[in-house]
Motif scaffolding. Structure first.
Motif, PDB file in Angstrom:
ATOM      1  N   CYS A 122       0.942  -1.206  -0.009  1.00 31.07           N
ATOM      2  CA  CYS A 122      -0.036   0.073   0.185  1.00 31.07           C
ATOM      3  C   CYS A 122       0.883   1.229  -0.021  1.00 31.07           C
ATOM      4  CB  CYS A 122      -1.105  -0.110   1.295  1.00 31.07           C
ATOM      5  SG  CYS A 122      -1.830   1.543   1.158  1.00 31.07           S
ATOM      6  N   ASP A 123       2.030   1.354   0.790  1.00 31.50           N
ATOM      7  CA  ASP A 123       2.837   2.544   0.853  1.00 31.50           C
ATOM      8  C   ASP A 123       3.448   2.705  -0.353  1.00 31.50           C
ATOM      9  OD1 ASP A 123       2.090   2.667   3.492  1.00 31.50           O
ATOM     10  OD2 ASP A 123       4.035   1.976   4.466  1.00 31.50           O
ATOM     11  N   SER A 124       3.822   1.662  -1.071  1.00 33.11           N
ATOM     12  CA  SER A 124       4.638   1.786  -2.463  1.00 33.11           C
ATOM     13  C   SER A 124       3.694   2.335  -3.526  1.00 33.11           C
ATOM     14  CB  SER A 124       5.174   0.139  -2.861  1.00 33.11           C
ATOM     15  OG  SER A 124       5.591   0.324  -3.957  1.00 33.11           O
ATOM     16  N   LEU A 125       2.406   1.718  -3.419  1.00 35.49           N
ATOM     17  CA  LEU A 125       1.164   2.202  -4.395  1.00 35.49           C
ATOM     18  C   LEU A 125       1.099   3.754  -4.137  1.00 35.49           C
ATOM     19  CD1 LEU A 125      -0.623   1.717  -6.538  1.00 35.49           C
ATOM     20  CD2 LEU A 125      -2.168   0.779  -4.835  1.00 35.49           C
ATOM     21  N   GLU A 128       3.963   6.010  -5.422  1.00 38.06           N
ATOM     22  CA  GLU A 128       3.860   5.958  -6.736  1.00 38.06           C
ATOM     23  C   GLU A 128       2.797   6.916  -7.409  1.00 38.06           C
ATOM     24  OE1 GLU A 128       6.049   4.686  -9.373  1.00 38.06           O
ATOM     25  OE2 GLU A 128       7.189   4.239  -7.561  1.00 38.06           O
ATOM     26  N   LEU A 129       1.574   6.830  -6.631  1.00 40.09           N
ATOM     27  CA  LEU A 129       0.716   7.746  -7.306  1.00 40.09           C
ATOM     28  C   LEU A 129       0.705   9.150  -6.709  1.00 40.09           C
ATOM     29  CD1 LEU A 129      -2.701   5.648  -6.201  1.00 40.09           C
ATOM     30  CD2 LEU A 129      -1.938   6.220  -8.293  1.00 40.09           C
ATOM     31  N   VAL A 130       1.319   9.592  -5.781  1.00 41.69           N
ATOM     32  CA  VAL A 130       1.804  10.698  -5.453  1.00 41.69           C
ATOM     33  C   VAL A 130       2.686  11.389  -6.175  1.00 41.69           C
ATOM     34  CG1 VAL A 130       2.895  12.322  -3.686  1.00 41.69           C
ATOM     35  CG2 VAL A 130       1.055  10.477  -2.834  1.00 41.69           C
ATOM     36  N   GLN A 131       3.734  10.443  -6.854  1.00 39.24           N
ATOM     37  CA  GLN A 131       4.611  11.122  -7.798  1.00 39.24           C
ATOM     38  C   GLN A 131       4.103  11.089  -9.229  1.00 39.24           C
ATOM     39  OE1 GLN A 131       7.821  12.162  -6.861  1.00 39.24           O
ATOM     40  NE2 GLN A 131       6.906  11.641  -4.892  1.00 39.24           N
ATOM     41  N   SER A 132       2.798  10.519  -9.523  1.00 37.46           N
ATOM     42  CA  SER A 132       2.482  10.578 -11.098  1.00 37.46           C
ATOM     43  C   SER A 132       1.700  11.825 -11.378  1.00 37.46           C
ATOM     44  CB  SER A 132       1.107   9.436 -10.793  1.00 37.46           C
ATOM     45  OG  SER A 132      -0.095  10.018 -10.084  1.00 37.46           O
ATOM     46  N   PHE A 134      -1.420  12.362 -11.847  1.00 34.53           N
ATOM     47  CA  PHE A 134      -2.604  12.512 -11.333  1.00 34.53           C
ATOM     48  C   PHE A 134      -2.860  13.425 -10.175  1.00 34.53           C
ATOM     49  CE2 PHE A 134      -2.449   8.625 -13.930  1.00 34.53           C
ATOM     50  CZ  PHE A 134      -3.291   8.884 -14.985  1.00 34.53           C
ATOM     51  N   PHE A 135      -1.928  13.543  -9.423  1.00 40.46           N
ATOM     52  CA  PHE A 135      -1.830  14.514  -8.206  1.00 40.46           C
ATOM     53  C   PHE A 135      -1.256  15.628  -8.609  1.00 40.46           C
ATOM     54  CE2 PHE A 135      -2.320  10.333  -6.450  1.00 40.46           C
ATOM     55  CZ  PHE A 135      -3.186  10.471  -5.252  1.00 40.46           C
ATOM     56  N   SER A 136      -1.957  16.824  -8.093  1.00 44.52           N
ATOM     57  CA  SER A 136      -1.592  18.013  -8.363  1.00 44.52           C
ATOM     58  C   SER A 136      -0.553  18.375  -7.157  1.00 44.52           C
ATOM     59  CB  SER A 136      -2.665  19.027  -8.124  1.00 44.52           C
ATOM     60  OG  SER A 136      -3.323  19.161  -6.632  1.00 44.52           O
ATOM     61  N   LYS A 137       0.216  19.543  -7.481  1.00 43.97           N
ATOM     62  CA  LYS A 137       1.275  19.648  -6.469  1.00 43.97           C
ATOM     63  C   LYS A 137       0.785  20.021  -5.112  1.00 43.97           C
ATOM     64  CE  LYS A 137       4.719  21.351  -9.793  1.00 43.97           C
ATOM     65  NZ  LYS A 137       5.628  22.494 -10.370  1.00 43.97           N
ATOM     66  N   ASP A 138      -0.418  20.715  -5.072  1.00 45.83           N
ATOM     67  CA  ASP A 138      -1.180  21.007  -3.624  1.00 45.83           C
ATOM     68  C   ASP A 138      -1.439  19.593  -3.224  1.00 45.83           C
ATOM     69  OD1 ASP A 138      -1.037  23.801  -4.533  1.00 45.83           O
ATOM     70  OD2 ASP A 138      -2.921  23.782  -5.268  1.00 45.83           O
ATOM     71  N   ALA A 139      -1.850  18.554  -3.628  1.00 43.92           N
ATOM     72  CA  ALA A 139      -2.149  17.197  -2.937  1.00 43.92           C
ATOM     73  C   ALA A 139      -0.823  16.844  -2.557  1.00 43.92           C
ATOM     74  CB  ALA A 139      -2.902  16.377  -4.210  1.00 43.92           C
ATOM     75  N   ARG A 140       0.154  17.062  -2.916  1.00 44.67           N
ATOM     76  CA  ARG A 140       1.531  16.459  -2.467  1.00 44.67           C
ATOM     77  C   ARG A 140       2.002  16.902  -1.165  1.00 44.67           C
ATOM     78  NH1 ARG A 140       4.915  16.432  -8.140  1.00 44.67           N
ATOM     79  NH2 ARG A 140       3.358  15.220  -9.294  1.00 44.67           N
TER      80      ARG A 140
END
Length: 140
Positions: A122-125, A128-132, A134-140
């Motif tokens: 889960c942590d790995s997934l 990866e999603l945070v780096q994709s 699909f996530f805005s800079k604000d969501a990171r």
């Protein structure tokens, strides 16, 4: 021997919140008798047996979350499949209480259980999603 609905309600701690009145369960505005529920249980067990047979299988694997839904499914599958059932407990940053409840259901209903720890996956997934894209800079 079929598992009685009274035994299911008594064994599942989370089911104790249902308004149970000596043979009748009130669900919102309708009244369901124990006879109705027993017929439903028999129909569900028969349906599970049919689905497994039509799939060309002999058994099943069910996820046990510790919640009411997965517990009821596991108990119905246990009745339908006897010892050809495996319960999987897959903790992943959840409450320890949920894992305890899942293991208690497996113990009370003699369901073979395995634990698969999903924390690292889960942590790995999520990483990866945070780096994709699909996530805005604000969501990171």
């Amino acid at each position: 021997m079929p598992v009685s609905l009274q035994r299911i309600f008594a064994a599942l701690d989370k089911a104790n919140n249902l308004p149970y009145y000596g043979g009748i369960v009130r669900v919102r505005t309708c009244v369901i008798t124990m006879s109705d529920m027993e017929n439903l249980r028999q129909n569900l067990v028969s349906w599970i047996k049919t689905q497994i047979r039509e799939a060309g299988r002999e058994g099943a694997v069910v996820g046990l979350s510790g919640g009411l839904d997965s517990s009821v499914v596991a108990v119905l599958c246990k009745e339908a499949l006897s010892d050809k059932l495996l319960g999987l407990v897959m903790p992943c940053h959840g409450l320890e209480e949920d894992k305890r409840d899942a293991l208690e259901v497996a113990r009370k209903f003699h369901i073979e259980v395995e634990e698969v720890d999903l924390h690292e996956i889960c942590d790995s997934l999520v990483g990866e999603l945070v780096q994709s894209r699909f996530f805005s800079k604000d969501a990171r």
